[in-house]
Scaffold this motif. Sequence first.
Motif, PDB file in Angstrom:
ATOM      1  N   LYS A 134      -5.728  -6.446 -18.264  1.00  0.00           N
ATOM      2  CA  LYS A 134      -5.434  -7.597 -19.121  1.00  0.00           C
ATOM      3  C   LYS A 134      -5.967  -7.399 -20.530  1.00  0.00           C
ATOM      4  O   LYS A 134      -5.347  -7.814 -21.512  1.00  0.00           O
ATOM      5  CB  LYS A 134      -6.021  -8.865 -18.504  1.00  0.00           C
ATOM      6  N   GLN A 135      -7.115  -6.749 -20.645  1.00  0.00           N
ATOM      7  CA  GLN A 135      -7.682  -6.509 -21.964  1.00  0.00           C
ATOM      8  C   GLN A 135      -6.789  -5.582 -22.782  1.00  0.00           C
ATOM      9  O   GLN A 135      -6.555  -5.809 -23.968  1.00  0.00           O
ATOM     10  CB  GLN A 135      -9.076  -5.908 -21.829  1.00  0.00           C
ATOM     11  N   GLN A 136      -6.233  -4.531 -22.135  1.00  0.00           N
ATOM     12  CA  GLN A 136      -5.377  -3.583 -22.837  1.00  0.00           C
ATOM     13  C   GLN A 136      -4.037  -4.208 -23.192  1.00  0.00           C
ATOM     14  O   GLN A 136      -3.374  -3.797 -24.140  1.00  0.00           O
ATOM     15  CB  GLN A 136      -5.160  -2.336 -21.977  1.00  0.00           C
ATOM     16  N   GLN A 137      -3.632  -5.238 -22.448  1.00  0.00           N
ATOM     17  CA  GLN A 137      -2.331  -5.857 -22.687  1.00  0.00           C
ATOM     18  C   GLN A 137      -2.273  -6.606 -24.021  1.00  0.00           C
ATOM     19  O   GLN A 137      -1.192  -6.932 -24.518  1.00  0.00           O
ATOM     20  CB  GLN A 137      -2.001  -6.830 -21.544  1.00  0.00           C
ATOM     21  N   GLN A 138      -3.402  -6.880 -24.591  1.00  0.00           N
ATOM     22  CA  GLN A 138      -3.434  -7.678 -25.806  1.00  0.00           C
ATOM     23  C   GLN A 138      -2.796  -6.970 -26.997  1.00  0.00           C
ATOM     24  O   GLN A 138      -2.184  -7.598 -27.862  1.00  0.00           O
ATOM     25  CB  GLN A 138      -4.890  -8.053 -26.150  1.00  0.00           C
ATOM     26  N   VAL A 139      -2.910  -5.647 -27.050  1.00  0.00           N
ATOM     27  CA  VAL A 139      -2.402  -4.902 -28.201  1.00  0.00           C
ATOM     28  C   VAL A 139      -1.891  -3.544 -27.742  1.00  0.00           C
ATOM     29  O   VAL A 139      -2.453  -2.920 -26.839  1.00  0.00           O
ATOM     30  CB  VAL A 139      -3.510  -4.717 -29.266  1.00  0.00           C
ATOM     31  N   ALA A 140      -0.800  -3.095 -28.357  1.00  0.00           N
ATOM     32  CA  ALA A 140      -0.234  -1.789 -28.004  1.00  0.00           C
ATOM     33  C   ALA A 140      -1.128  -0.674 -28.543  1.00  0.00           C
ATOM     34  O   ALA A 140      -1.613  -0.753 -29.676  1.00  0.00           O
ATOM     35  CB  ALA A 140       1.169  -1.652 -28.574  1.00  0.00           C
ATOM     36  N   PRO A 141      -1.373   0.375 -27.769  1.00  0.00           N
ATOM     37  CA  PRO A 141      -2.167   1.505 -28.249  1.00  0.00           C
ATOM     38  C   PRO A 141      -1.471   2.152 -29.444  1.00  0.00           C
ATOM     39  O   PRO A 141      -0.248   2.037 -29.608  1.00  0.00           O
ATOM     40  CB  PRO A 141      -2.197   2.452 -27.044  1.00  0.00           C
TER      41      PRO A 141
END
Length: 252
Positions: A134-141
């Motif tokens: 969920k934390q990574q879903q906030q912004v695209a790498p």
Amino acid sequence: MIIPLLVLLLAFVLRLHPVASTEDLATCSPNACGNLIVAYPFWLEDEGQPPCGSPSFQINCNGGQAFLSRSLFGGYQVLEIFTENSSFIAVDNNLPLDDGCPPWWFNISLGLGLGPYTISKKNSEVVVLYNCTKQQQQVAPPGFSRMGCADESFYRLGGAYGDHQREQSGLPPSCRVAVVPVLGFADGSDYVPSMRQGFLLEWLVASGDCTKCVTSGGQCSYANDGTGFSCNCSDGVPPIDCGEFTELDSAP
């Protein structure tokens, strides 16, 4: 007593490499599957006929479309075969070729099993990040775009196939990674049309005798047990090339 000796020698050779009948070699000859000519080392499976090639190159012709019989779910479709440089183009129909939204992602290399072919370095790659936290879903790498059908998934186009391995440590550890080889990028932005074009594979195990056989006027095929190479000539099937019988017959 040279002639009887030659006769015995020829008989010994024929015993080791018996002449195959026309029926034995019928399915080993080049055959058409739709617009594709299936030729050595590939061969079409034919119910009721013995195998005439390596199982890895077995082709199932279904509705005019050729599929590798020994691939994941039988879903790898062969579009073109380039025998001159031991390569072919395939499309993996297990991929989400309609909308790019699969129930799950996987690495194509795993679907090829232990076949004697590899994914060519001439391909480009689509790198997919999925099942992100969920934390990574906030912004695209950096360098990745968000997939329209899955909030937790991202993709990136570009680079030669295999480049992702050199930057593995730079990819987000909070996502799983899948890589899809493609020939190129159809419109420069969408990964789905690129996957539909397929990707290039190169086979590693092909008999070195085939070139010699073709040069001598023969046709490369396998013995009827599917395990041994043979050269189909107009006057029989010697083990390597079409000049062997002639050389024996004309020996002094």
